[in-house]
Design an enzyme around this catalytic site. Sequence first.
Site, PDB file in Angstrom:
ATOM      1  CE  LYS A   1      43.102  32.117  37.336  1.00 18.37           C
ATOM      2  NZ  LYS A   1      43.081  31.237  38.494  1.00 18.37           N
TER       3      LYS A   1
ATOM      4  NE  ARG B   1      25.574  45.875  47.709  1.00 19.51           N
ATOM      5  CZ  ARG B   1      25.045  46.924  48.310  1.00 19.51           C
ATOM      6  NH1 ARG B   1      25.677  48.074  48.359  1.00 19.51           N
ATOM      7  NH2 ARG B   1      23.864  46.862  48.877  1.00 19.51           N
TER       8      ARG B   1
ATOM      9  CG  ASP C   1      38.559  25.604  42.184  1.00 19.99           C
ATOM     10  OD1 ASP C   1      38.326  25.771  40.973  1.00 19.99           O
ATOM     11  OD2 ASP C   1      39.251  26.380  42.866  1.00 19.99           O
TER      12      ASP C   1
ATOM     13  CE1 TYR D   1      45.419  30.367  42.019  1.00 17.08           C
ATOM     14  CE2 TYR D   1      43.974  31.202  43.731  1.00 17.08           C
ATOM     15  CZ  TYR D   1      44.849  31.421  42.682  1.00 17.08           C
ATOM     16  OH  TYR D   1      45.139  32.711  42.319  1.00 17.08           O
TER      17      TYR D   1
HETATM   18  C1  LIG Z   1      42.741  31.422  39.837  1.00 18.42           C
HETATM   19  C2  LIG Z   1      42.098  30.373  40.621  1.00 18.42           C
HETATM   20  C3  LIG Z   1      41.236  30.688  41.673  1.00 18.42           C
HETATM   21  C4  LIG Z   1      40.967  32.105  42.094  1.00 18.42           C
HETATM   22  O1  LIG Z   1      40.327  32.847  41.094  1.00 18.42           O
HETATM   23  P1  LIG Z   1      40.475  34.444  40.929  1.00 18.42           P
HETATM   24  O2  LIG Z   1      39.545  34.733  39.801  1.00 18.42           O
HETATM   25  O3  LIG Z   1      41.902  34.728  40.628  1.00 18.42           O
HETATM   26  O4  LIG Z   1      40.056  35.065  42.211  1.00 18.42           O
HETATM   27  C5  LIG Z   1      40.634  29.647  42.351  1.00 18.42           C
HETATM   28  N1  LIG Z   1      40.878  28.367  42.033  1.00 18.42           N
HETATM   29  C6  LIG Z   1      41.704  28.022  41.036  1.00 18.42           C
HETATM   30  C7  LIG Z   1      41.937  26.582  40.729  1.00 18.42           C
HETATM   31  C8  LIG Z   1      42.346  29.006  40.300  1.00 18.42           C
HETATM   32  O5  LIG Z   1      43.191  28.663  39.322  1.00 18.42           O
END
Ligand SMILES: *Cc1c(COP(=O)(O)O)cnc(C)c1O
Length: 381
Positions: free
Chosen positions: A197, A48, A172, A100
Amino acid sequence: MARDPRTAAVRAGLNTDATWNAVIPPISLSTAYRREDPAVQPAFDYARTGNPGRSTLAAAIAELEHAAGAVVTCSGMAAIDLLLHDLPFGARVICSHDAYGGTRRLLDARGRGGRLVPVYVETSDTDAVAAALKQPTALVLVETPSNPRLRISDLRAIADLAHAAGAELAVDNTVLSPALQRPLDHGADYSVQSVTKLLNGHSDMVGGVVCVADADKLANLVWWTNCAGIGGGAFDSYLALRGLRTLALRAKAQCENASEIAAWLEADPRIAAVDFPGLASHPGHELAARQQDGFGQLISIQLADGIADARDIVQRLQVFTLAQSLGGVESLVNIPALMTHAAMTPQARTEAGISDSLIRLSIGLEAPADLISDLNAALAP
Ligand SMILES: *Cc1c(COP(=O)(O)O)cnc(C)c1O
C-alpha cells in the site's frame, strides 16, 4: 542520534555494491549463493531463507519504524499470519472490529479449528479493550486508523492495558506507514503492515513487514519466515525499496490532497457523513493529531438520502479508478461491503459500522481540483 527518516529512506543500501560500485543496490535474483567452505554459513545461502534486497528493505523499514529489526514477507497477510505462528493453541486474540477484511478472514479461519479464539472489539473505545482483557489474552491486534471507518485507537493506553494483562500489542500500520505513525514509539511490541500500500506506493508489488521492538523476538520471526517460506522476493523487495525512497514526500502530499477533498465533501449537502481524521468533527481528531504525523489519505463517505445509488456514483467517476487497495499514487474508489470487506458477514459489517453504501476513497497525487470536479460530476443528480 536517529537519522532524519527522509535521509534514511533515500540513503538505504546506497554505495554497498562492491563489484561495480553501483550507487543503487543491484537486484540479486539468484536462488543459490556459492560457499567457499561447506562448513561455513555465508551471509546468503538460499533465496527463500534470505536475499540481499529483502535484508536491505527490512533494515530500511526497521529504521523508519524505530524498531530493533524487521522481517519482510511476501504479503501483508503473511506478515499478520507470522504474528500468529507461536501463539499457544486456543490463544485469545483481540482484534479491532473494523480491521481489514482479510485480517478478520484469517483470524476466523484460524479460529474455526480452535487454533485461536478471535475476539472483535471496538478498539477506539479503550474501556471496551480493558473489558475484553479481563480474560487471559495473548495478543491484541489494533488497526488505527481503522479501515474503512478510520476510527482512531489510543495506542499508548492500549499498550499499557495489554502489557498489564500479560498480552502483546501488534498494530497494523498499513494505512499510515512509518512516515505518519510509528506504533513502537507508543508502546506496541510489533508494527505490521502491507508494504503493497502506501509504503511502496506505486501499486506494482505485493509485500508485508513485521517490525519488532524487542531484538530477542526477531530471530524467531526470521526462523518462521524461512520455515514457512513466506519471505519477500528479490524483485518485490527491489521495487518496494525504490518506492520507499519517496515515501515521506508522497505521504505528505497525499495527506494534503485528502484534507482538501474531505473539507469539500463535508461542506457538500449531497454527502451525509465524512470519515476523515483530519476534520475537527471527527471523533478521533485530537488523538490522531497527537499520535500521528498526518491524517492519511483515506476518506469514507456516506451519501445523503435520495442521492443516487453508491454503485452508480462509483461507476460514474472518471479520474478515480474503481479498484481495491489504497495508498498508491493513483486515486482509487471502493465500496467496502462489495469489495475489500466482502469476506465479512453482513452482521459483522453492521457491527463494524460498514453500511452497504459506504464509499471509501484513497486519495493519490493527482491535482486535488481534478479529483473534486470528478466527485462533483459523479454526484450530480
Ligand atoms: C491490504 C491490507 C492488508 C493485507 O496486505 P496484502 O499485502 O494485501 O496481503 C492488511 N492490512 C491492511 C490494513 C490492508 O489494507
